[in-house]
Design an enzyme around this catalytic site. Structure first.
Site, PDB file in Angstrom:
ATOM      1  CG  HIS A   1      -0.236  -0.067   2.530  1.00  0.00           C
ATOM      2  ND1 HIS A   1      -0.571  -0.975   3.497  1.00  0.00           N
ATOM      3  CD2 HIS A   1       0.796   0.636   3.049  1.00  0.00           C
ATOM      4  CE1 HIS A   1       0.216  -0.824   4.540  1.00  0.00           C
ATOM      5  NE2 HIS A   1       1.067   0.161   4.292  1.00  0.00           N
TER       6      HIS A   1
ATOM      7  CG  HIS B   1       0.448   3.547   8.231  1.00  0.00           C
ATOM      8  ND1 HIS B   1      -0.537   2.745   7.725  1.00  0.00           N
ATOM      9  CD2 HIS B   1       1.616   3.037   7.762  1.00  0.00           C
ATOM     10  CE1 HIS B   1       0.012   1.796   6.968  1.00  0.00           C
ATOM     11  NE2 HIS B   1       1.307   1.951   6.976  1.00  0.00           N
TER      12      HIS B   1
ATOM     13  CG  HIS C   1       8.179  -1.443   4.060  1.00  0.00           C
ATOM     14  ND1 HIS C   1       7.319  -2.489   4.226  1.00  0.00           N
ATOM     15  CD2 HIS C   1       7.460  -0.333   4.366  1.00  0.00           C
ATOM     16  CE1 HIS C   1       6.127  -2.046   4.601  1.00  0.00           C
ATOM     17  NE2 HIS C   1       6.180  -0.731   4.718  1.00  0.00           N
TER      18      HIS C   1
ATOM     19  CD  GLU D   1       3.046  -1.872   6.359  1.00  0.00           C
ATOM     20  OE1 GLU D   1       3.050  -0.710   6.775  1.00  0.00           O
ATOM     21  OE2 GLU D   1       3.090  -2.147   5.145  1.00  0.00           O
TER      22      GLU D   1
HETATM   23  C1  DHB Z   1       6.064   3.351   2.295  1.00  0.00           C
HETATM   24  C2  DHB Z   1       5.574   2.075   2.594  1.00  0.00           C
HETATM   25  C3  DHB Z   1       4.508   1.926   3.485  1.00  0.00           C
HETATM   26  O1  DHB Z   1       3.974   0.720   3.850  1.00  0.00           O
HETATM   27  C4  DHB Z   1       3.912   3.016   4.076  1.00  0.00           C
HETATM   28  O2  DHB Z   1       2.868   2.822   4.887  1.00  0.00           O
HETATM   29  C5  DHB Z   1       4.416   4.293   3.785  1.00  0.00           C
HETATM   30  C6  DHB Z   1       5.483   4.440   2.895  1.00  0.00           C
HETATM   31  C7  DHB Z   1       7.179   3.532   1.319  1.00  0.00           C
HETATM   32  O3  DHB Z   1       7.850   2.568   0.930  1.00  0.00           O
HETATM   33  O4  DHB Z   1       7.410   4.665   0.885  1.00  0.00           O
HETATM   34 FE    FE Z   2       2.556   0.920   5.507  1.00  0.00          FE
END
Ligand code: DHB
Ligand code: FE
Length: 276
Positions: free
Chosen positions: A12, A59, A192, A237
């Site tokens: 997302h 978030h 991430h 996540e």
């Molecule tokens: C990014 C990824 C995410 O899951 C999020 O909530 C906000 C930013 C990103 O990779 O930029």
């Molecule tokens: Fe996210």
């Protein structure tokens, strides 16, 4: 009777929503991610789900560190946005599915999942980006039930707990007496870590996608710390995909799937499965 049409796992990343809003899907380096949605759109046209249950991690929009439910289920007639991850958001509203929400909540509590019940809830970029990917153009025909899993502040639910939570939701959907064709979405991941930009673990992500299909229980044997080590803090996540797979129980067929490294700072992934 309600039934589960399928399950979608998707990243997302806000850049995805921004690209969709600008209509630039074909122009970005991660164009293959959008291309993989073409079979998903065909499938939606055939299966026509009327409700989307969306597992995601809030978030900081609805829940801040002073008030952090482990699992929270929306029971509102509508959900407004306030953050799509970029710029000032245009006001949007998503229709709720309150009767199914209350049925889920009652079933979950009876099943020993004491969820937070949200009669008001803001819907953040995690849920909205997934819906915009499914229905580009902002005309979202499905009613939604947002379900938040704490992926931010310890103590965090384990992968096993999230899988069992998804299984309980799957049972609850199937015991809903009214007609409903339900799509279950897990919005998040894959690897991430936004504080350590670019921590992407492609082999882990690809292995995860295989296991979502063929051996989801293998994913439930990880600890939260192991997932953070392997996939970064925001790799947690992945819990949303694990919950989705718990709901879509048994053998599944893959309708479409893609992995794109990177999208922004994230191992970008999508997978649509349906019960065999
Ligand atoms: C990014 C990824 C995410 O899951 C999020 O909530 C906000 C930013 C990103 O990779 O930029
Ligand atoms: Fe996210």
């Amino acid at each position: 009777m309600a039934r589960i049409a399928g399950g979608l796992g998707t990243s997302h990343v806000p850049m995805i929503g921004r690209t969709l809003a600008a209509g630039k899907q074909a122009e970005v380096p991660f164009a293959p991610f959008f291309e993989a949605y073409a079979p998903v759109h065909d499938w939606l046209g055939e299966r026509k789900p009327d409700v989307a249950i969306v597992f995601y991690n809030d978030h900081g929009l609805s829940f801040a560190l002073d008030n952090m439910p482990t699992f929270a289920v929306g029971a509102a007639t509508e959900y407004r946005n306030a953050d799509e991850g970029w710029g000032p958001p245009e006001p949007r509203s998503f229709r709720g599915a309150t009767e199914l929400s209350w049925h889920l909540i009652q079933s979950l509590v009876a099943d020993e999942f004491d969820v937070s019940v949200c009669r008001e809830m803001l819907f953040d970029h995690a849920g909205i980006t997934a819906l915009d990917l499914l229905y580009p153009g902002h005309d979202v025909p499905v009613a939604v039930i947002p379900i938040v899993i704490n992926g931010v502040q310890p103590p965090l639910p384990t992968p096993l707990r999230c899988y069992k939570f998804g299984q309980a939701i799957g049972r609850a959907i199937k015991s809903f007496a009214q007609d409903a064709n339900v799509l279950v979405i897990g919005s998040g991941g894959l690897s991430h870590e936004l504080g350590e930009f670019g921590k992407i673990n492609e082999p882990f992500d690809r292995m995860t996608m295989e296991r979502i299909v063929s051996d989801p229980e293998a994913l439930t044997r990880y600890t939260n710390d192991e997932i953070v080590d392997l996939a970064g803090a925001q790799g947690l996540e992945l819990m949303t995909w694990i919950a989705m797979r718990g709901a879509v129980a048994g053998q599944v067929d893959v309708i479409s799937s893609v992995y794109q490294n990177p999208i922004s700072h994230t191992g970008g992934a999508m997978m649509l499965i349906e019960p065999r």
